[in-house]
Design an enzyme around this catalytic site. Structure first.
Site, PDB file in Angstrom:
ATOM      1  N   ASP A  98       0.815  -1.216   0.000  1.00  0.00           N
ATOM      2  CA  ASP A  98       0.000   0.000   0.000  1.00  0.00           C
ATOM      3  C   ASP A  98       0.847   1.264   0.000  1.00  0.00           C
ATOM      4  O   ASP A  98       2.028   1.258   0.373  1.00  0.00           O
ATOM      5  CB  ASP A  98      -0.909   0.033   1.236  1.00  0.00           C
ATOM      6  CG  ASP A  98      -2.076  -0.928   1.148  1.00  0.00           C
ATOM      7  OD1 ASP A  98      -2.083  -1.784   0.243  1.00  0.00           O
ATOM      8  OD2 ASP A  98      -2.983  -0.844   2.009  1.00  0.00           O
ATOM      9  N   HIS A 234       3.623  -2.440   3.065  1.00  0.00           N
ATOM     10  CA  HIS A 234       3.677  -1.099   2.491  1.00  0.00           C
ATOM     11  C   HIS A 234       4.984  -0.876   1.756  1.00  0.00           C
ATOM     12  O   HIS A 234       6.047  -1.273   2.236  1.00  0.00           O
ATOM     13  CB  HIS A 234       3.522  -0.031   3.583  1.00  0.00           C
ATOM     14  CG  HIS A 234       2.191  -0.043   4.259  1.00  0.00           C
ATOM     15  ND1 HIS A 234       1.846  -0.979   5.214  1.00  0.00           N
ATOM     16  CD2 HIS A 234       1.108   0.767   4.118  1.00  0.00           C
ATOM     17  CE1 HIS A 234       0.597  -0.755   5.626  1.00  0.00           C
ATOM     18  NE2 HIS A 234       0.130   0.307   4.985  1.00  0.00           N
TER      19      HIS A 234
END
Length: 266
Positions: A98, A234
């Site tokens: 992400d 992430h």
């Protein structure tokens, strides 16, 4: 020497003249060549009647003309089919990242995935895509898929409907939406569906965004690994050195356990 009778002299002269003319009419194999068979550049170095050969040994008279080499076509990675029965493919994990793309960490994640022959899905922010469009192109070119993580990471459940639609519409074009922080409800799902985007959350939260240490992230990945699991990590939003180190170690172990890694059908 006795001279022949005079009447024999014309006969002897005629015989000698005929022999000389016959000698001149006979072709010499060393002095006459045919116009239809030109002399080889190497004539005199091979027996007569032997065809000139190439370095590979084929007679030059039978050698086929060289065809130009055709360009090699490398297979282009294709996105997966629209199959959301994720647990039906055996020991397959779905790695997701992400908040990117980010100029430092996204390339390192891509390099790591290439090392482990892993496919993944990147849930990207529109504001980041606007800065680094080449990184999105690199993700797709490597066979990864790209999902919408909205324009700039607003919590959708706290926004009016018009703003929710704006956040989704301004994000990257995709078949998937991951709402920031996972905050969602039936209204968010319905708005996403209106944009033909499927809401995608996760099964394993590594909490790498807290920077708890590479060992903690690695343990979270290993503990949550099971067929069909979606793992949240992430590549943007801060320093992701712990994520990269943890993922490298975890994938080394998981591959030995027989796991493979696919991209979500986004």
């Amino acid at each position: 020497m006795t001279k022949p009778p005079g009447k024999l002299l014309p006969l002897v002269a005629a015989l000698l003249c005929g022999a000389v003319l016959a000698q001149a009419a006979t072709p010499s194999e060393h002095s006459v060549t045919s116009a239809a068979a030109p002399v080889s550049p190497t004539a005199g170095h091979e027996p007569l009647g032997t065809p000139v050969t190439s370095k590979r040994g084929e007679p030059s008279s039978t050698k086929q003309p060289t065809q130009p080499a055709r360009p090699v076509k490398h297979p282009v990675a294709k996105p997966p089919a629209d199959d959301w029965n994720l647990a039906a493919h055996g020991k397959v994990l779905y790695l997701t990242f992400d908040d990117g793309p980010q100029h430092e960490w996204t390339p390192k994640v891509l390099q790591l995935l290439r090392k482990h022959k892993a496919q993944a899905t990147f849930f990207v922010l529109g504001i980041q895509v606007a800065q680094y469009p080449e990184l999105i192109a690199a993700e797709r070119a490597a066979g990864h898929t790209v999902g919408n993580h909205t324009w700039d990471h607003k919590t959708l459940t706290l926004l009016p409907d018009a703003k929710v639609r704006q956040e989704i519409a301004m994000g990257v074009k995709s078949k998937c939406l991951r709402p920031p922080t996972g905050a969602t409800n039936t209204k968010i799902q319905a708005i996403a569906a209106a944009y033909h985007q499927r809401q995608v959350l996760w099964d394993v939260d590594t909490k790498d965004w807290e920077k708890p240490g590479a060992a903690h992230i690695e343990n979270a990945i290993m503990a949550g690994a099971r067929p069909g699991a979606i793992i949240l990590m992430h590549d943007g939003g801060g320093n992701r050195s712990q994520t990269v180190a943890a993922l490298d170690r975890a994938l080394t172990k998981l591959t030995k356990l027989g796991y493979t890694y696919r991209a979500l059908p986004c």
